[in-house]
Motif scaffolding. Sequence first.
Motif, short mmCIF file in Angstrom:
data_model
loop_
_atom_site.label_atom_id
_atom_site.label_comp_id
_atom_site.label_asym_id
_atom_site.label_seq_id
_atom_site.Cartn_x
_atom_site.Cartn_y
_atom_site.Cartn_z
N UNK A 120 -5.30 -10.26 -0.66
CA UNK A 120 -5.75 -9.09 -1.42
C UNK A 120 -5.01 -9.01 -2.75
N UNK A 121 -5.70 -8.49 -3.76
CA UNK A 121 -5.06 -8.26 -5.05
C UNK A 121 -4.12 -7.06 -4.99
N UNK A 122 -4.48 -6.06 -4.20
CA UNK A 122 -3.62 -4.91 -3.96
C UNK A 122 -3.99 -4.31 -2.62
N UNK A 123 -3.08 -3.53 -2.06
CA UNK A 123 -3.32 -2.90 -0.76
C UNK A 123 -2.40 -1.72 -0.60
N UNK A 124 -2.73 -0.87 0.35
CA UNK A 124 -1.88 0.29 0.60
C UNK A 124 -2.36 1.04 1.82
N UNK A 125 -1.67 2.13 2.14
CA UNK A 125 -2.02 2.93 3.29
C UNK A 125 -1.56 4.35 3.11
N UNK A 126 -2.28 5.28 3.72
CA UNK A 126 -1.94 6.69 3.68
C UNK A 126 -1.99 7.25 5.09
N UNK A 127 -0.99 8.02 5.41
CA UNK A 127 -1.02 8.80 6.64
C UNK A 127 -1.82 10.06 6.33
#
Length: 149
Positions: A120-127
């Motif tokens: 992936x070029x970028x990734x993230x996560x949120x609760x």
Amino acid sequence: MVTVALPDTWAYALRLPYDPRAARVARTTVRAALKGHGMVEVLDAVELLTSELVTNAYLYAKGPASLRLTALGEGRLRVGVWDSHPCIPAPFARPPGDRVPPAPAGDAGGRGLFLVQELADSYGGWSLKDGVLDRGAGKLLWFEVGGKR
């Protein structure tokens, strides 16, 4: 004759039941949407990474999941997978640039999220919070691929 250009921004959402076939349904949906929008250059990576996130949702959340594909324009695509499990796994829970090592060769698992950080070029996560009783409403993990850099 008038030629109509397709918009370069669009979104699809899919609710996935708690079912071992959910990853296959997600892959089929991704393949159809990306082929239909001419985004074949990112198809293999998106299909693989989507399958990994949906599989993890099935393995750890023990409930339904949701998939959202969003074309952001200029060839960029964001894929988000929501599930009801509150824990954000590495590499999503780590600061950008903090790398997760690959799984040892003999391990049965642990490669999927490593693939996200590699492809992936970028990734993230949120609760997510439910806002009422603050019991939590799971998490959203996302990644982006494609486009001009």
